[in-house]
Design an enzyme around this catalytic site. Structure first.
Site, PDB file in Angstrom:
ATOM      1  N   CYS B 128       0.842  -1.197   0.000  1.00  0.00           N
ATOM      2  CA  CYS B 128       0.000   0.000   0.000  1.00  0.00           C
ATOM      3  C   CYS B 128       0.881   1.252   0.000  1.00  0.00           C
ATOM      4  O   CYS B 128       1.805   1.346   0.797  1.00  0.00           O
ATOM      5  CB  CYS B 128      -0.915   0.002   1.229  1.00  0.00           C
ATOM      6  N   THR B 266     -10.731  -0.695 -10.077  1.00  0.00           N
ATOM      7  CA  THR B 266     -11.127   0.648 -10.490  1.00  0.00           C
ATOM      8  C   THR B 266     -12.190   0.645 -11.583  1.00  0.00           C
ATOM      9  O   THR B 266     -13.035   1.538 -11.640  1.00  0.00           O
ATOM     10  CB  THR B 266      -9.861   1.406 -10.958  1.00  0.00           C
TER      11      THR B 266
END
Lengths: 265, 305
Positions: B128, B266
């Site tokens: 991340c 996404t």
């Protein structure tokens, strides 16, 4: 290419609505319909969903009730302060029928008011039931009077209007008959009662629901409902039957971490 | 008829599309919803040891080139997750557990916790780019750290182990090799890139609640395809090609670069939750036209002379 970025706008006007409730008006042509909501950004603080409560040619507004740190900051906003607006998101109400009833619990009146105005414009006979725990929490009383919208006021303590719940007033109206559709927004326990009453009386209804929302456009998953799992923000306005099919309707929502939070009875 | 069934080691998928961790997937119901929209497998939103509210919103923005997110690992924590993610057979597709932590000790603890929950695999996320204490902000993702965390998780689980890598490294093939050597069964490539920032010019302030956010979508895709291409040269284990996959054509690029399956996240924003079904339909069309009968025959063909 579509994009989701806030449009930054200055607050044009602040309206005191009731105890701890203010409306913020912006001058901007917003392409929204009654029932839709906005994500409102306070720079460096947070972004929260608000139903569009003022919807006029060239201006719009939101109504904020002090419930946490972000809404408290919003309630302190002054003319000229810059806030960001994302949206509109969610599906609008479907206005239909010749006689309709709007049922608002507390600041649930916010997304219903533009609907009442649109209904009036179209010549639909409209009764707006606005309820609160007591007189000081009632919103839009004057606004409704000015707009010529027929209202029934209810308070839990009888300090204004009828001493009863909004759903008691709704039940009386449904029993009297002749109602084509009911629209409601407010505490979820109330919404469930509204949906159940409408089912019993075989009257169509739409409810505007809320969940913890972080994005507003169906990606983050914060507002996914049990058991179907769809993100609520893509709809927000559901038919009574759709809402009653949601297992968690009237039972629980979730917090920022996704942990279940039961509704207070 | 084109065959789009896929295999990630011993894990068999009806189709190669996998919900990437972090998009939807907060609850079991949400995973079920994605599976009903055609995903071949679904990954839960990453779980940490303690509950986390995540960064303040805005957590997701999109701009002309793609998406930035600074969700910040909001999740219920492992204790509640063990109550949430039960009877996973109802989901309708294999469910991949996603675990993330700041230390190899916590990674090992989480691996042990998710073992008996009915997950089809476990993914360790060490990449991340925007959450302090995690991923690249905690120095994870170097070959050494990758080896250590992978080994610690491997030690605690017999589930197929996927390791999710960051594109923000020199030589991603070397990092993937470290994961493979330490016992990973597959590589998920890639996590979001950057991090990036968008500033509102009227207020002069960064918009994301977390100030910076991981980059995904169109801008990331060519980088993701290149990463998969590099990793394919370095390891023998399968790759889940993730990053900007919106269409069947994009999925085909990933498979040609060396992916055995494709992660999708996404694209849910751009094409709706049924993007999984759309990508599968389009992929079949692309494969038919190019003369590929199945994923295995197509995998890594970009490397052929």
């Amino acid at each position: 290419m579509k994009s989701e970025l806030p449009i930054t706008l200055p607050v044009e006007k602040v309206i005191d609505e009731a105890e701890g409730v203010k409306s913020l008006i912006f001058r901007h042509k917003l392409d929204a319909k009654p029932g839709q909501f906005l994500m409102v950004w306070i720079p460096r603080v947070d972004l929260k969903p608000f139903g569009v409560s003022y919807l006029e040619e060239g201006s719009f507004g939101i109504t904020v009730c002090k419930v946490g740190p972000t809404s408290e900051k919003l309630c302190r906003a002054k003319k000229g302060d810059l806030l960001g607006i994302m949206g509109p998101y969610g599906k609008p109400f479907t206005l239909e029928g010749r006689r309709i009833i709007l049922v608002a619990g507390g600041y649930g009146a916010a997304p219903l008011f533009p609907l009442a105005e649109e209904a009036k414009k179209k010549g639909i006979t409209t009764t707006f039931i606005i309820g609160a725990k007591s007189e000081s929490y009632l919103i839009y009383r004057e606004r409704a009077k000015k707009a010529g919208i027929n209202t029934i006021i209810t308070t839990d303590d009888g300090s204004c209007g009828r001493k009863c719940f909004t759903t008691d007033a709704l039940e009386d109206a449904l029993k009297a008959g002749g109602i084509d559709k009911v629209y409601s927004c407010g505490p979820e326990i109330m919404l469930k009662k509204v949906a159940e009453l409408c089912r019993r009386h075989q009257v169509k209804c739409e409810v505007s629901m809320h969940r913890y929302m972080k994005c507003g456009f169906g990606v983050c998953g914060s507002c996914s409902v049990d058991d179907q799992g769809f993100p609520l923000c893509k709809k927000v306005v559901l038919t009574g039957e759709e809402a009653l099919r949601i297992k968690e309707f009237g039972q629980h929502s979730r917090d920022a971490s996704g942990t279940k939070q039961p509704f207070a009875r | 008829m084109v065959d789009i069934t896929a295999k990630l080691g011993r894990l068999k998928l009806d189709n190669p599309t996998v919900l990437a961790s972090g998009i939807l997937g907060v609850t079991k119901a949400s995973l079920k919803y994605v599976a009903s929209n055609g995903a071949g497998a679904v990954t839960m939103k990453s779980v940490t040891v303690e509950p986390r509210a995540g960064h303040h919103a805005p957590i997701i923005l999109t701009y002309e080139g793609g998406m930035l997110n600074s969700v910040g690992y909001s999740n219920q924590g492992i204790k509640e997750a063990k109550k949430e993610f039960i009877s996973l057979k109802d989901v309708g597709a294999p469910v991949i557990a996603s675990i993330t932590a700041g230390s190899k000790k916590d990674f090992a603890f989480l691996a042990e916790q998710v073992n008996e929950m009915g997950f089809a695999a476990v993914e360790a996320v060490i990449s991340c780019p925007h959450t302090p204490g995690f991923g690249t902000m905690a120095g994870q993702g170097t070959p050494d750290s990758t080896r250590e965390i992978t080994a610690a998780v491997r030690d605690k689980t017999k589930l197929p182990l996927f390791v999710k890598l960051s594109p923000s490294v020199q030589g991603i093939g070397e990092v993937a090799k470290a994961a493979e050597d330490a016992g990973a069964d597959a590589i998920t490539a890639i996590n979001t890139g950057g991090p990036g920032m968008i500033i509102d010019v009227k207020t002069g302030k960064p918009i994301l609640g977390g100030t910076v956010g991981g980059l995904s979508g169109d801008a990331l895709r060519p980088i993701a395809v290149r990463c998969v291409y590099d990793i394919y040269k370095s390891v023998r284990i399968p790759i889940i090609g993730t990053g900007g996959v919106m269409t069947g054509e994009h999925a085909a690029q990933m498979i040609l670069a060396g992916a055995s399956a494709v992660g999708i996240g996404t694209a849910v924003y751009y094409r709706g939750a049924d993007v999984f079904r759309k990508v599968c339909d389009e992929l079949q069309g692309v494969m038919k036209e190019a003369g590929y009968k199945n994923i295995y025959g197509m995998r890594g063909m970009a490397h052929e002379e």
